[in-house]
Write a protein that holds these residues in place. Structure first.
Motif, short mmCIF file in Angstrom:
data_model
loop_
_atom_site.label_atom_id
_atom_site.label_comp_id
_atom_site.label_asym_id
_atom_site.label_seq_id
_atom_site.Cartn_x
_atom_site.Cartn_y
_atom_site.Cartn_z
N TRP A 97 23.65 -18.16 4.07
CA TRP A 97 24.33 -17.05 3.16
C TRP A 97 23.97 -17.18 1.85
CZ3 TRP A 97 26.88 -21.01 4.87
CH2 TRP A 97 27.60 -21.42 4.29
N LEU A 98 23.48 -18.56 1.37
CA LEU A 98 23.70 -19.08 -0.19
C LEU A 98 22.17 -20.09 -0.18
CD1 LEU A 98 27.17 -19.96 -1.19
CD2 LEU A 98 25.70 -18.02 -2.01
N PRO A 99 21.43 -19.63 -1.29
CA PRO A 99 20.28 -20.89 -1.58
C PRO A 99 20.91 -22.16 -1.82
CG PRO A 99 20.61 -19.01 -3.07
CD PRO A 99 21.49 -18.80 -2.31
N VAL A 100 22.08 -22.26 -2.28
CA VAL A 100 22.48 -23.99 -2.30
C VAL A 100 22.74 -24.44 -1.10
CG1 VAL A 100 25.04 -23.17 -2.10
CG2 VAL A 100 24.03 -25.06 -3.64
N TRP A 130 20.07 -16.77 -8.64
CA TRP A 130 19.96 -18.16 -8.35
C TRP A 130 18.53 -18.58 -8.78
CZ3 TRP A 130 23.73 -21.45 -6.34
CH2 TRP A 130 24.85 -21.05 -5.65
N LEU A 131 18.48 -19.52 -9.58
CA LEU A 131 17.27 -20.12 -10.16
C LEU A 131 16.59 -20.60 -8.87
CD1 LEU A 131 15.69 -20.34 -12.74
CD2 LEU A 131 16.87 -22.46 -12.89
N PHE A 132 15.40 -20.27 -8.68
CA PHE A 132 14.57 -20.49 -7.35
C PHE A 132 14.87 -20.27 -5.96
CE2 PHE A 132 14.01 -23.84 -10.76
CZ PHE A 132 12.80 -23.70 -10.98
N ALA A 133 15.95 -19.20 -6.05
CA ALA A 133 16.41 -18.83 -4.59
C ALA A 133 15.32 -18.55 -3.54
CB ALA A 133 17.26 -17.36 -4.88
N ASN A 134 14.24 -17.79 -3.74
CA ASN A 134 13.20 -17.64 -2.91
C ASN A 134 12.62 -18.82 -2.43
OD1 ASN A 134 13.97 -14.88 -3.12
ND2 ASN A 134 12.17 -14.34 -4.44
N ARG A 135 12.28 -19.64 -3.29
CA ARG A 135 11.73 -21.04 -3.04
C ARG A 135 12.56 -21.75 -2.07
NH1 ARG A 135 8.79 -23.13 -8.48
NH2 ARG A 135 7.06 -21.32 -8.60
N LEU A 136 13.84 -21.80 -2.38
CA LEU A 136 14.94 -22.66 -1.51
C LEU A 136 15.08 -21.97 -0.28
CD1 LEU A 136 17.58 -23.15 -4.24
CD2 LEU A 136 16.40 -24.80 -3.26
N SER A 137 14.89 -20.71 -0.10
CA SER A 137 15.19 -19.98 1.17
C SER A 137 14.04 -20.22 1.93
CB SER A 137 15.37 -18.46 0.81
OG SER A 137 16.63 -18.22 0.19
N LYS A 138 12.96 -20.22 1.42
CA LYS A 138 11.63 -20.34 2.18
C LYS A 138 11.74 -22.02 2.92
CE LYS A 138 6.59 -20.71 1.96
NZ LYS A 138 5.35 -20.48 1.22
N TYR A 139 12.01 -22.87 1.97
CA TYR A 139 12.22 -24.13 2.26
C TYR A 139 13.21 -24.16 3.56
CZ TYR A 139 13.61 -29.24 2.83
OH TYR A 139 13.76 -30.29 3.18
N ALA A 140 14.37 -23.67 3.58
CA ALA A 140 15.25 -23.56 4.88
C ALA A 140 14.51 -22.83 5.92
CB ALA A 140 16.62 -22.88 4.31
N LEU A 141 14.13 -21.61 5.76
CA LEU A 141 13.66 -20.87 6.79
C LEU A 141 12.27 -21.30 7.35
CD1 LEU A 141 14.43 -17.28 5.15
CD2 LEU A 141 15.93 -18.81 7.00
N LYS A 142 11.60 -21.91 6.72
CA LYS A 142 10.16 -22.11 7.43
C LYS A 142 10.33 -22.92 8.86
CE LYS A 142 5.66 -23.63 5.90
NZ LYS A 142 4.79 -22.63 5.06
N PRO A 143 11.19 -23.71 9.19
CA PRO A 143 11.09 -24.40 10.42
C PRO A 143 11.60 -23.39 11.56
CG PRO A 143 12.16 -25.87 8.82
CD PRO A 143 12.14 -24.52 8.06
N ALA A 144 12.26 -22.32 11.16
CA ALA A 144 12.77 -21.59 12.11
C ALA A 144 11.73 -20.87 13.21
CB ALA A 144 13.73 -20.35 11.65
N GLN A 145 12.04 -20.86 14.41
CA GLN A 145 11.02 -20.13 15.43
C GLN A 145 11.66 -18.43 15.35
OE1 GLN A 145 12.39 -22.89 16.85
NE2 GLN A 145 10.54 -23.89 16.26
N ARG A 146 12.80 -18.35 14.95
CA ARG A 146 13.52 -17.23 14.82
C ARG A 146 14.59 -16.82 13.38
NH1 ARG A 146 10.26 -16.03 17.63
NH2 ARG A 146 10.33 -15.32 19.80
N VAL A 147 14.13 -15.79 12.77
CA VAL A 147 15.18 -15.56 11.67
C VAL A 147 15.92 -14.15 12.01
CG1 VAL A 147 15.22 -15.05 9.21
CG2 VAL A 147 13.49 -16.56 10.09
N ILE A 148 17.22 -14.24 12.24
CA ILE A 148 17.88 -13.21 12.85
C ILE A 148 18.63 -12.59 11.62
CG2 ILE A 148 19.83 -12.53 14.37
CD1 ILE A 148 19.33 -15.40 15.79
#
Length: 184
Positions: A97-100, A130-148
């Motif tokens: 829920w948060l890029p932090v 958030w500064l770099f929010a989309n980059r941070l989110s990409k780093y988190a979400l990249k390993p996911a097989q599913r994003v719900i």
């Protein structure tokens, strides 16, 4: 099937905790084994001057909870990986829920052995800038097989902001009505 829920857990308060508890309880009713792996501390106390991040009411949860890491303290993340891997989950679901939270979640999710990784995204267009929010989110979400995602509008926003995620990995769900509101 063993499912690990990663994110805020009791005794922390808030909607994300309540959502995870409701989800975990329903999964248990369906015969799945669920364990929550959560935070030792959620936010620095500086962000909560005079307020409390926790609740005293422990009657509202019956899921096993292990408080194993602090998102803003990288030296605690290894313990989270160790505990989750030791439990041998089949599926690990991160509440996002948060890029932090992205550095911790991304680092941990890349080190989970033999489990599928999913992210349950509560917000992808954040309330604050958030500064770099989309980059941070990409780093988190990249390993996911599913994003719900919890609505069609969240699905559309995620697809627009993170077009690198293949459409089959995006899943549209819905935000349920909590049982406490049905009883009134």
């Amino acid at each position: 099937m063993k499912i690990a829920l990663i994110g805020p857990t009791p005794p922390f308060r808030g909607g994300i905790v309540q959502f995870a508890l409701s989800l975990g309880a329903e999964m248990q009713r369906q015969g799945l084994e669920v364990r929550m792996f959560g935070f030792i501390r959620q936010y620095p106390s500086l962000l909560f001057p005079g307020g409390s991040q926790t609740t005293e009411d422990e009657s509202s949860f019956a899921l096993p909870v292990e408080r194993v890491f602090t998102p803003y303290q990288p030296w605690t993340w290894r313990l989270a990986v160790k505990r989750i891997n030791r439990w041998q989950a089949d599926l690990v679901i991160f509440s996002y829920w948060l890029p932090v939270m992205a550095p911790a979640f991304g680092w941990i999710s890349r080190r989970i052995k033999s489990a599928r990784i999913a992210y349950l995204v509560h917000n992808i267009e954040f309330h604050e800038k958030w500064l770099f929010a989309n980059r941070l989110s990409k780093y988190a979400l990249k390993p996911a097989q599913r994003v719900i995602l919890l609505s069609q509008s969240s699905f559309n926003a995620t697809h627009r902001i993170h077009s690198w995620i293949p459409l089959p990995r995006l899943v549209t769900g819905f935000h349920p009505v909590y049982d406490i509101y049905r009883q009134k």
